[in-house]
Design a protein around this motif. Structure first.
Motif, PDB file in Angstrom:
ATOM      1  N   TYR A  41       0.818 -60.614  34.746  1.00 32.06           N
ATOM      2  CA  TYR A  41      -0.030 -61.349  33.807  1.00 32.06           C
ATOM      3  C   TYR A  41       0.624 -62.597  33.224  1.00 32.06           C
ATOM      4  CZ  TYR A  41      -3.177 -57.360  33.945  1.00 32.06           C
ATOM      5  OH  TYR A  41      -4.047 -56.383  34.359  1.00 32.06           O
TER       6      TYR A  41
ATOM      7  N   HIS B  14      -0.944 -52.669  38.770  1.00 35.52           N
ATOM      8  CA  HIS B  14       0.343 -52.987  38.142  1.00 35.52           C
ATOM      9  C   HIS B  14       0.992 -51.737  37.561  1.00 35.52           C
ATOM     10  CE1 HIS B  14      -0.118 -57.166  38.865  1.00 35.52           C
ATOM     11  NE2 HIS B  14      -1.074 -57.373  37.970  1.00 35.52           N
TER      12      HIS B  14
ATOM     13  N   GLN C 284      -6.776 -54.546  38.549  1.00 35.53           N
ATOM     14  CA  GLN C 284      -5.448 -55.150  38.553  1.00 35.53           C
ATOM     15  C   GLN C 284      -4.496 -54.376  37.664  1.00 35.53           C
ATOM     16  OE1 GLN C 284      -5.713 -59.288  37.464  1.00 35.53           O
ATOM     17  NE2 GLN C 284      -5.635 -59.943  39.600  1.00 35.53           N
ATOM     18  N   LEU C 285      -4.973 -53.939  36.510  1.00 35.72           N
ATOM     19  CA  LEU C 285      -4.130 -53.185  35.582  1.00 35.72           C
ATOM     20  C   LEU C 285      -3.648 -51.890  36.222  1.00 35.72           C
ATOM     21  CD1 LEU C 285      -2.912 -52.742  32.780  1.00 35.72           C
ATOM     22  CD2 LEU C 285      -5.107 -51.739  32.073  1.00 35.72           C
TER      23      LEU C 285
END
Length: 290
Positions: free
Chosen positions: A257, A7, A3-4
């Protein structure tokens, strides 16, 4: 971690267009001592110019992008020549009010011509995402990032490797001495405003197909451009580039987040902290264009 990475990639794509906005604004602000409140409207103009070239003229998508950049630069040059040059020597308050008037006039003209309904700008890229390991990204966004990076690199070449760029830097550092050395300050102002407006139009034409085009889309874009200038430091092109990328990544991380509703708030919180802790900007060096 997946996910990081996703993003971060999305943030870099967005940040590249923020950097275009910031570079154009820091050039205009630094060389002309002008608070350009209409900068966001040139961003909007780029989106609508691309839409018009595609929908009305039926030109190729890539030609439409070039036409949008040219339209922004041409209108910027006209604006400086007709409205700003006669006011040279006036107080910053006077020119600021003029640019607020330009902002209102351009936004209402766009509303009159195109209406208030958002427009979708067609593009030739497939909708299926490219999958690179844990990261997936739309081909259109890849193109946006690559072209934005190319325009940023071209801006550096123009500022540091051309006669016009040397004249711009000389004007920024010492206007009177530059004039004595033969630099035509009026032409440099026109070229600077046209160049900055063209970059803003480029950002609008790139993000227009990603999102939608509507008359007030430039309002938030102008705020983002000022944020980038604050982050990077006045007259600092590398700072504007890094500031744009940082703002784009911060917004994407905040949306991912925290909440998508706080996307814009995250960037403004960073600006408040920068103004409190380092008012000259995170990447400020000596006061210069470069």
């Amino acid at each position: 971690m997946e996910q990081l990475l996703q993003h971060l990639v999305n943030g870099l794509v967005l940040g590249g267009t923020y950097a275009l906005l910031g570079i154009g604004l820091t050039l205009i602000f630094g060389l002309m001592n002008l608070v350009n409140f209409a900068h966001g409207e040139f961003y909007t103009l780029g989106a609508y110019a691309a839409f018009a070239a595609l929908g009305l003229a039926g030109v190729n998508f890539f030609v439409a992008l070039l036409a949008a950049i040219a339209a922004g630069a041409a209108l910027g040059a006209l604006c400086e020549r007709v409205l700003l040059r006669p006011l040279r020597g006036e107080s910053i308050d006077t020119t600021m009010l003029v640019m607020i008037g330009v902002w209102i006039a351009m936004q209402n003209a766009e509303l009159l011509v195109w209406g208030g309904v958002a427009k979708s700008i067609p593009h030739p890229f497939p909708t299926a995402p490219l999958v690179l390991g844990p990261v997936s990204i739309a081909p259109l966004r890849v193109f946006v990032f690559v072209l934005a990076a190319g325009l940023i690199a071209a801006s550096y070449v123009l500022i540091h490797r051309t006669k016009l760029g040397r004249a711009m830097r000389a004007t920024f550092q010492d206007r009177d001495t530059a004039a004595l050395m033969g630099v035509r300050i009026g032409r440099i102002h026109t070229a600077t405003f046209a160049f900055g407006s063209g970059l803003a139009a480029a950002a609008g034409s790139l993000l227009g197909p990603v999102f939608l085009a509507y008359p007030s889309m430039g309002d938030l874009a102008a705020l983002k451009a000022f944020c980038v200038v604050i982050l990077g430091g006045l007259g600092n092109l590398p700072g504007a580039t890094l500031g744009g990328l940082l703002l784009g990544v911060a917004e994407e991380l905040g949306a991912g987040y925290v909440s998508s509703g706080y996307r814009d708030a995250v960037g403004f919180v960073i600006i408040i902290l920068v103004l409190l802790l380092r008012p000259s900007g995170l990447f400020a060096r000596q006061e210069r264009i470069g």
